[in-house]
Every structure is written in structure tokens, then in C-alpha cells.
Design an enzyme around this catalytic site. Structure first.
Site, PDB file in Angstrom:
ATOM      1  N   ASN A  13      78.116  62.362  78.009  1.00 15.39           N
ATOM      2  CA  ASN A  13      76.898  63.033  77.535  1.00 15.39           C
ATOM      3  C   ASN A  13      77.341  64.430  77.103  1.00 15.39           C
ATOM      4  O   ASN A  13      77.698  65.261  77.937  1.00 15.39           O
ATOM      5  CB  ASN A  13      75.900  63.103  78.691  1.00 15.39           C
ATOM      6  CG  ASN A  13      74.459  63.264  78.284  1.00 15.39           C
ATOM      7  OD1 ASN A  13      73.627  63.520  79.138  1.00 15.39           O
ATOM      8  ND2 ASN A  13      74.119  63.128  77.021  1.00 15.39           N
ATOM      9  N   ASN A  66      67.285  69.057  72.149  1.00 12.48           N
ATOM     10  CA  ASN A  66      67.858  67.730  71.946  1.00 12.48           C
ATOM     11  C   ASN A  66      68.343  67.568  70.508  1.00 12.48           C
ATOM     12  O   ASN A  66      68.056  68.386  69.635  1.00 12.48           O
ATOM     13  CB  ASN A  66      66.815  66.654  72.253  1.00 12.48           C
ATOM     14  CG  ASN A  66      66.584  66.456  73.732  1.00 12.48           C
ATOM     15  OD1 ASN A  66      67.507  66.580  74.531  1.00 12.48           O
ATOM     16  ND2 ASN A  66      65.352  66.153  74.109  1.00 12.48           N
ATOM     17  N   CYS A  75      67.969  68.904  81.969  1.00 11.89           N
ATOM     18  CA  CYS A  75      68.947  67.852  81.709  1.00 11.89           C
ATOM     19  C   CYS A  75      69.985  67.902  82.817  1.00 11.89           C
ATOM     20  O   CYS A  75      70.641  68.933  83.008  1.00 11.89           O
ATOM     21  CB  CYS A  75      69.597  68.055  80.341  1.00 11.89           C
ATOM     22  SG  CYS A  75      70.958  66.915  79.998  1.00 11.89           S
ATOM     23  N   ASN A 198      61.615  59.009  79.309  1.00 12.76           N
ATOM     24  CA  ASN A 198      62.992  58.529  79.438  1.00 12.76           C
ATOM     25  C   ASN A 198      62.935  57.194  80.170  1.00 12.76           C
ATOM     26  O   ASN A 198      62.185  57.049  81.140  1.00 12.76           O
ATOM     27  CB  ASN A 198      63.840  59.515  80.250  1.00 12.76           C
ATOM     28  CG  ASN A 198      63.896  60.891  79.623  1.00 12.76           C
ATOM     29  OD1 ASN A 198      64.598  61.116  78.650  1.00 12.76           O
ATOM     30  ND2 ASN A 198      63.138  61.836  80.180  1.00 12.76           N
ATOM     31  N   GLU A 216      67.144  57.950  76.287  1.00  9.22           N
ATOM     32  CA  GLU A 216      66.627  59.283  76.556  1.00  9.22           C
ATOM     33  C   GLU A 216      65.591  59.703  75.523  1.00  9.22           C
ATOM     34  O   GLU A 216      65.791  59.530  74.321  1.00  9.22           O
ATOM     35  CB  GLU A 216      67.769  60.308  76.581  1.00  9.22           C
ATOM     36  CG  GLU A 216      68.698  60.165  77.769  1.00  9.22           C
ATOM     37  CD  GLU A 216      69.545  61.404  77.976  1.00  9.22           C
ATOM     38  OE1 GLU A 216      68.955  62.504  78.095  1.00  9.22           O
ATOM     39  OE2 GLU A 216      70.786  61.281  78.002  1.00  9.22           O
ATOM     40  N   CYS A 225      72.861  60.016  81.870  1.00  5.31           N
ATOM     41  CA  CYS A 225      71.688  60.879  82.034  1.00  5.31           C
ATOM     42  C   CYS A 225      71.585  61.238  83.507  1.00  5.31           C
ATOM     43  O   CYS A 225      71.335  60.363  84.345  1.00  5.31           O
ATOM     44  CB  CYS A 225      70.422  60.172  81.556  1.00  5.31           C
ATOM     45  SG  CYS A 225      68.901  61.115  81.828  1.00  5.31           S
ATOM     46  N   GLY A 226      71.796  62.510  83.829  1.00  2.00           N
ATOM     47  CA  GLY A 226      71.808  62.927  85.226  1.00  2.00           C
ATOM     48  C   GLY A 226      70.450  62.834  85.891  1.00  2.00           C
ATOM     49  O   GLY A 226      70.321  62.307  87.003  1.00  2.00           O
ATOM     50  N   THR A 227      69.408  63.351  85.233  1.00  2.12           N
ATOM     51  CA  THR A 227      68.075  63.235  85.832  1.00  2.12           C
ATOM     52  C   THR A 227      67.661  61.774  85.928  1.00  2.12           C
ATOM     53  O   THR A 227      66.976  61.372  86.875  1.00  2.12           O
ATOM     54  CB  THR A 227      67.026  64.021  85.020  1.00  2.12           C
ATOM     55  OG1 THR A 227      67.037  63.568  83.665  1.00  2.12           O
ATOM     56  CG2 THR A 227      67.285  65.514  85.071  1.00  2.12           C
TER      57      THR A 227
END
Length: 280
Positions: A13, A66, A75, A198, A216, A225-227
Site C-alpha cells: 500500500n 486518495n 489510513c 470500505n 478501499e 489496508c491497515g484500518t
């Protein structure tokens, strides 16, 4: 334009990081971010992140555009990259372990750079009420757990979690078989999600090991995607499918996620690496 940038990536990412510490307003517009993120005619990235001056009792402020020019609240992979960027700008050795309080549109997030190159982030408490997501799938004061949702001509069982940004999680038998390019936009723009969403598709390999693919909001299919990984672990625990601590395997690599109990913060640990520097 003559503006220095540094490109970082967290599990593939990738982001363009801008040293914006002397200005409270981002040095690029959303329209410029779209051009710069273009992988054919620009630098190429999933987003542009700005390291801005502190807000209140924090060390720095984070803003992100984004690749489509929209601005998310936060993010997870991006904030790990931001922490590594701040440590590099401050001249910390690779073995140093600075800890930062970062103001974001999702609230204050606390990442700590580790001596092994990983970054652990206190992501705060997940928000579970429908009004906090937001979604119209349930009344505002109720949780959305294993709720049916019609998408693409079939019914999906979904759980919704906000990590400061909205996530819709569904559990599948074979995550590799999901047609993400078709289903992703259908979930993202579903009328049940007034601020878009998301979407994470999760295959539970073991209670301590989840495989995930993500679409996302504003960026499309990404390698990580961390979240989303944090939201996935929370959703898996709420559905009695996971232990409180698990590895979430994404196409770009693994993240370690921990949510010890409701009311507690979610912890995320993963890499953040500098790729190259340049001038716009």
C-alpha cells in the site's frame, strides 16, 4: 512545481509523503494528488499523505488525499508510513523507537516506531453502532453484526465497524474466488452506506489466522489496508470466529492485530519502508 517528496510503502500500500510541517494547509490540491498518484502519467501511489504541524496536544497532524482525490478520515498503513517518515525527517537512527501522537480526522492516533523496523499503532477503540459507521442497515443505536445485505444479486452476511473510517466485513469460504473488481464498487456505493464504505472479504483459516482482500473507498483494490485489517479482526471476534489476537494476511503481506476486549483499543503492527525520494 518544485516540491520534494518521499515514497513509502506498507505491505504494498504505497504513498507519496510530503513534508508539510511549515504550513497548516496541504501543499497540493486534491486534483494535483489525482495526477501525481496516476501510475501511468504520474509518480504512482494509492494516496498522498501530508505531515502537517501539531493540532492541540499532538506532535503532528496527518492529512491524506486518495488516488481519486477524496479525503479519508484515516489510513492504517498510511499512518505507519507517516510515523517512519517523521522519524526519518527528525534524523532518528533505524534502531530508535520514537512514539508520536498524530491528529487525524478520525481522532488522535498513536504510532510507535520499533527497533526492528515495524510500527505498532494504537488505533483507538472500534465504533460499532450503526450511526457511527454510518449505515442505514440498523437503527442508529444498534450494532450491525451478521446483518443480511443484498449486493450483486445475492444476500451477504455483513458486520460493520468504524475505525474512524467505515468498514463492511463479510466472511467467505474462498477469498481468492471473490470477483473484487465487480463486487467492490457495488458495496462501496450501496445506498445503505451514505458516506460510501470500505469492504473486506475474510476467509478464516484458523482462529488466529485470517486471509483478507479489500476494496478501499476512493482507492479501489489495494494490496493492504491497515484500518480494514483492524476492522476485520474486530468483526471476527464479534462473530466468534477469531481469537483476540491474530495475523491478518493481505495480498501485500501480514499484519498483527490485537483487540483484547470490547472497550479496549485495537493494536496494529506492521512494516513501513522508504522506497525512493524525488522532486515534483
Amino acid at each position: 512545481m518544485s516540491l520534494q517528496f518521499t515514497k513509502y510503502q506498507g505491505l504494498g500500500n504505497d504513498f507519496i509523503l510530503i513534508d508539510n510541517r511549515n504550513e497548516a494547509t496541504p501543499l497540493l490540491t486534491p486534483e494535483q494528488a489525482v495526477d501525481i498518484c496516476d501510475r501511468h502519467f504520474g509518480v504512482g501511489a494509492d494516496g498522498v499523505i501530508f505531515l502537517l504541524p501539531a493540532t492541540g496536544e499532538t506532535d503532528y497532524t496527518m492529512r491524506i488525499f486518495n488516488s481519486d482525490g477524496s479525503e479519508p478520515e484515516m489510513c492504517g498503513n498510511g499512518i505507519r508510513c507517516l510515523a517512519r517518515f517523521a522519524a526519518d525527517l527528525e534524523g532518528h537512527a533505524l534502531t530508535a523507537t520514537p512514539r508520536y501522537r498524530i491528529h487525524t480526522l478520525a481522532g488522535t492516533i498513536t504510532p510507535q516506531v520499533r527497533s526492528d523496523g515495524q510500527v505498532t499503532v494504537d488505533m483507538g477503540q472500534p465504533r460499532l453502532l450503526a450511526g457511527e459507521i454510518p449505515t442505514t442497515l440498523k437503527p442508529a443505536a444498534e450494532k450491525v453484526i451478521a446483518q443480511p445485505l443484498q449486493v450483486g444479486g445475492r444476500s451477504w452476511s455483513v458486520t460493520c465497524v468504524s475505525m474512524g473510517n467505515p468498514h463492511c466485513i463479510t466472511f467467505v469460504e474462498n477469498v481468492a474466488a471473490i470477483d473484487l473488481h465487480t463486487l467492490g464498487p457495488q458495496f462501496e456505493h450501496h445506498p445503505a452506506f451514505p458516506q460510501r464504505i470500505n469492504t473486506e472479504f475474510i476467509e478464516v483459516i484458523r482462529p488466529d489466522y485470517l486471509k483478507m482482500r479489500v476494496w478501499e473507498r476512493g482507492a479501489g483494490m489495494t494490496l493492504a489496508c491497515g484500518t480494514g485489517a483492524c476492522a476485520a479482526l474486530v468483526a471476527a471476534v464479534l462473530n466468534d470466529l477469531s481469537e483476540p489476537r491474530a495475523t491478518v494476511e493481505l495480498p501485500g503481506g501480514p499484519l498483527e492485530i490485537e483487540w483484547s476486549a470490547p472497550g479496549q483499543a485495537v493494536l496494529m503492527t506492521g512494516p513501513a519502508e522508504q522506497v525512493f525520494q524525488g522532486v515534483l
